[in-house]
Design an enzyme around this catalytic site. Structure first.
Site, PDB file in Angstrom:
ATOM      1  N   ASP A  35       0.818  -1.217   0.000  1.00  9.75           N
ATOM      2  CA  ASP A  35       0.000   0.000   0.000  1.00  9.75           C
ATOM      3  C   ASP A  35       0.853   1.268   0.000  1.00  9.75           C
ATOM      4  OD1 ASP A  35       1.044  -0.291   2.483  1.00  9.75           O
ATOM      5  OD2 ASP A  35      -0.815   0.099   3.581  1.00  9.75           O
ATOM      6  N   HIS A 242      25.056   7.434 -17.851  1.00  5.97           N
ATOM      7  CA  HIS A 242      23.875   7.455 -16.972  1.00  5.97           C
ATOM      8  C   HIS A 242      24.163   6.860 -15.597  1.00  5.97           C
ATOM      9  CE1 HIS A 242      20.948   7.873 -20.618  1.00  5.97           C
ATOM     10  NE2 HIS A 242      21.509   9.010 -20.259  1.00  5.97           N
ATOM     11  N   ASP A 259      25.977  15.641 -12.249  1.00  5.75           N
ATOM     12  CA  ASP A 259      24.906  16.113 -13.140  1.00  5.75           C
ATOM     13  C   ASP A 259      23.634  16.037 -12.304  1.00  5.75           C
ATOM     14  OD1 ASP A 259      22.925  16.514 -15.032  1.00  5.75           O
ATOM     15  OD2 ASP A 259      23.796  15.165 -16.517  1.00  5.75           O
ATOM     16  N   ASP A 270      18.967  21.648 -14.870  1.00  3.63           N
ATOM     17  CA  ASP A 270      19.820  20.538 -15.315  1.00  3.63           C
ATOM     18  C   ASP A 270      21.246  21.053 -15.446  1.00  3.63           C
ATOM     19  OD1 ASP A 270      20.860  18.276 -16.471  1.00  3.63           O
ATOM     20  OD2 ASP A 270      19.695  18.394 -18.321  1.00  3.63           O
ATOM     21  N   HIS A 353      27.256  12.029 -27.252  1.00  2.00           N
ATOM     22  CA  HIS A 353      25.888  12.526 -27.066  1.00  2.00           C
ATOM     23  C   HIS A 353      25.732  13.898 -27.725  1.00  2.00           C
ATOM     24  CE1 HIS A 353      27.140  15.242 -23.788  1.00  2.00           C
ATOM     25  NE2 HIS A 353      27.791  14.236 -23.240  1.00  2.00           N
ATOM     26  N   HIS A 357      19.371  19.724 -25.256  1.00  2.00           N
ATOM     27  CA  HIS A 357      17.984  19.248 -25.381  1.00  2.00           C
ATOM     28  C   HIS A 357      17.095  20.339 -24.810  1.00  2.00           C
ATOM     29  CE1 HIS A 357      18.092  18.363 -21.036  1.00  2.00           C
ATOM     30  NE2 HIS A 357      19.271  17.805 -21.246  1.00  2.00           N
ATOM     31  N   HIS A 364      13.993  16.519 -20.169  1.00  2.00           N
ATOM     32  CA  HIS A 364      14.084  16.420 -21.633  1.00  2.00           C
ATOM     33  C   HIS A 364      12.716  16.869 -22.115  1.00  2.00           C
ATOM     34  CE1 HIS A 364      17.525  13.235 -21.397  1.00  2.00           C
ATOM     35  NE2 HIS A 364      17.874  14.421 -20.951  1.00  2.00           N
ATOM     36  N   GLU A 407      25.628  21.311 -23.223  1.00  2.00           N
ATOM     37  CA  GLU A 407      26.318  20.352 -22.380  1.00  2.00           C
ATOM     38  C   GLU A 407      27.336  19.466 -23.107  1.00  2.00           C
ATOM     39  OE1 GLU A 407      23.852  17.029 -21.022  1.00  2.00           O
ATOM     40  OE2 GLU A 407      22.089  18.048 -21.777  1.00  2.00           O
ATOM     41  N   TYR A 411      34.773  11.903 -22.791  1.00  2.00           N
ATOM     42  CA  TYR A 411      34.805  10.712 -21.927  1.00  2.00           C
ATOM     43  C   TYR A 411      35.872   9.781 -22.486  1.00  2.00           C
ATOM     44  CZ  TYR A 411      30.346  12.988 -21.320  1.00  2.00           C
ATOM     45  OH  TYR A 411      29.379  13.951 -21.135  1.00  2.00           O
ATOM     46  N   ARG A 428      32.001  16.726 -18.231  1.00  2.00           N
ATOM     47  CA  ARG A 428      30.883  17.384 -18.924  1.00  2.00           C
ATOM     48  C   ARG A 428      30.641  18.718 -18.216  1.00  2.00           C
ATOM     49  NH1 ARG A 428      27.693  13.538 -19.035  1.00  2.00           N
ATOM     50  NH2 ARG A 428      26.282  13.821 -17.288  1.00  2.00           N
ATOM     51  N   GLU A 430      27.588  21.528 -18.168  1.00  2.00           N
ATOM     52  CA  GLU A 430      26.212  21.706 -18.656  1.00  2.00           C
ATOM     53  C   GLU A 430      25.564  22.920 -18.025  1.00  2.00           C
ATOM     54  OE1 GLU A 430      23.459  18.520 -17.640  1.00  2.00           O
ATOM     55  OE2 GLU A 430      22.118  19.165 -19.251  1.00  2.00           O
TER      56      GLU A 430
HETATM   57  N1  GLY Z   1      20.612  15.120 -16.789  1.00  2.00           N
HETATM   58  C1  GLY Z   1      20.140  14.637 -18.010  1.00  2.00           C
HETATM   59  C2  GLY Z   1      20.769  15.302 -19.133  1.00  2.00           C
HETATM   60  O1  GLY Z   1      21.727  16.024 -18.957  1.00  2.00           O
HETATM   61  O2  GLY Z   1      20.330  15.200 -20.242  1.00  2.00           O
HETATM   62 MN    MN Z   2      20.879  17.762 -19.916  1.00  2.00          MN
HETATM   63 MN    MN Z   3      22.237  16.892 -17.065  1.00  2.00          MN
END
Ligand code: GLY
Ligand code: MN
Ligand code: MN
Length: 460
Positions: A35, A242, A259, A270, A353, A357, A364, A407, A411, A428, A430
């Site tokens: 529950d 991730h 991050d 972010d 990457h 975004h 996102h 960002e 790596y 990174r 960002e």
């Molecule tokens: N924290 C997710 C991204 O940077 O896209």
């Molecule tokens: Mn991001």
């Molecule tokens: Mn991020």
């Protein structure tokens, strides 16, 4: 005064077409076990139009601007256990909807609301089971056609309208996003300083100690949630894109990549920062860090109204490609110049990457990355690494009020031919940017990016 939510409902209603009607449910509650539920978080589309965060609610909006809210009824027993409910009686005045009813009445009232409407809008493929419920409601309308009822002949994906609206943030949204960003920036500083302080004191530091600092600052300043699972990655863990904050030790001499961002009043932030655990960059760390920072500066310079969404990415890749050759990550004997690196996508080994975004209610965020006015223009290209055929469409033209992350990263996993001094370094940087007429406003610079400034704040 009309609320921002009523203004948004009016703007949406005007796009539904004559005889149109829209259904926008909030998110369901989810069971964690027995529950006990997962921490509840409303649906972003629903909240965008109502500012209402209770579960078990649904908004119905007609093209003439009338709105009906279904929400949890007042219930003393449930309110003792779960908390106060607004209830349908108060909802009309508080939320400015035309009518409100108990959510228990939705299955009987909705079919009548759908009668004699030309087109039904709802968000496609976002709410599990909604399409089936819609079928059920429409089935009830059909059961009344013998009595002269008309059943909507068309259905439209409400996401197409709402995504475009949400893509450009209004002043109310920008204000909240600036505040969310400021809280997250302070949280990053707090984590950096704790790392250096504990290591200086000879204490053992683990990733979760730094995660605790982030959470402390988020909640201390009233944010309701993390915008996504925080990444706190010590040393080689930073090369796992991730990775989630875990229990790995944080060693002096290594970098830490964090991050993390809070969600404030329904809006995400972010931020990524990469810093030396003990407050001093080593030579190789600084060389790679400065390359990523230079690439971010190029991306920031390419972010302004009229530019394309892809421009900051292309600017980043141009700087990284040259830097990878200059630092010996890529072999000049194989790739003669940066153009070769880009054409053969060789940078992908270290930068896999995209550079940004959309950011908004969701980390996102929604919104098409293709320019709607140029949808028909496509060209095919062969990916040099996978050999796959990819269809490219013109990337979105940026407009003031759009919000994107910037960002870039690098790596370096150990591999033959890659200088050992760079092995296992992941970096990174960002920031969150609101597009303006002439450039962009970086709303996350409450935490610095310059290496000297990071070292300075970690000394204090
Ligand atoms: N924290 C997710 C991204 O940077 O896209
Ligand atoms: Mn991001
Ligand atoms: Mn991020």
């Amino acid at each position: 005064m009309t609320s921002v939510y009523a203004q948004r409902r009016a703007r949406l209603a005007a796009q539904l077409g004559a005889g149109g009607i829209a259904i926008i449910p909030t998110a369901p509650e989810r069971q964690r076990n027995r529950d006990t539920g997962y921490l509840y978080r409303h649906d972003s589309y629903f909240y965008y139009l109502t500012g209402f965060a209770e579960p078990n609610a649904c908004l119905v909006l007609a093209a003439d601007g009338t709105s009906v809210l279904f929400c949890q009824p007042k219930d003393l027993e449930r309110e003792i256990w779960d908390g106060i409910r607004l209830g349908p009686e108060a909802a009309v005045a508080t939320l400015g909807v035309s009518q409100a009813f108990s959510s228990a009445e939705i299955d009987t009232r909705l079919p009548r609301l759908l009668e004699n409407r030309g087109r039904l809008w709802y968000p496609f493929a976002t709410h599990e089971g909604l399409a089936v419920r819609v079928e059920g409601w429409l089935g009830q309308v059909r059961a009344r056609v013998r009595f002269g009822a008309l059943c909507p002949a068309e259905q439209g994906d409400l996401c197409t309208l709402l995504d475009e609206m949400r893509l450009v943030k209004d002043a109310h949204e920008q204000d909240i996003m600036r505040r969310a960003a400021a809280i997250s920036a302070q949280a990053h500083i707090r984590a950096m300083q704790r790392s250096a302080r504990m290591l200086r004191a000879g204490q053992e530091v683990r990733e979760y100690h730094l995660d605790a600092e982030l959470l402390h600052e988020f909640r201390q300043q009233g944010s309701q949630y993390v915008a996504y699972g925080s990444i706190v990655a010590a040393g080689a863990n930073a090369c796992v894109l991730h990775y989630q904050a875990d229990k790995a030790p944080v060693h002096a001499g290594e970098l830490v990549l964090i991050d993390a961002g809070c969600e404030l009043d329904g809006y995400a932030s972010d931020i990524t920062r990469t810093f030396p655990a003990d407050g001093r960059f080593t030579g190789p760390q600084r060389a790679l860090y400065e390359l990523v920072l230079d690439s971010q500066k190029a991306a920031v310079a390419a972010t302004r109204a009229g530019a394309r969404f892809n421009d900051p990415h292309d600017a980043t890749v141009a700087v990284l490609a040259q830097g990878m050759l200059d630092l010996g990550l890529l072999d000049r004997k194989v790739y003669g110049n940066a153009q070769d690196v880009i054409e053969q996508r060789a940078f992908f080994q270290f930068y896999m990457h995209r550079t940004g975004h959309w950011l908004g209610m969701d980390v996102h965020d929604c919104g098409s990355y293709v320019e709607p006015s140029e949808l028909g223009q496509s060209h095919e290209r062969k990916d040099p690494l996978s050999g796959e055929t990819i269809t490219n469409r013109p990337s979105r033209i940026l407009r003031p009020g759009m919000c994107t992350t910037i960002e870039p990263g690098i790596y370096v996993r150990p591999a033959a031919g890659v200088p050992e001094q760079f092995h296992n370094i992941g970096i990174r940087i960002e920031d969150d940017a609101i597009v303006t007429e002439t450039g962009c406003e970086l709303i996350t610079r409450g935490v610095p990016v310059e290496p000297d400034e990071i070292e300075a704040l970690m000394r204090d």
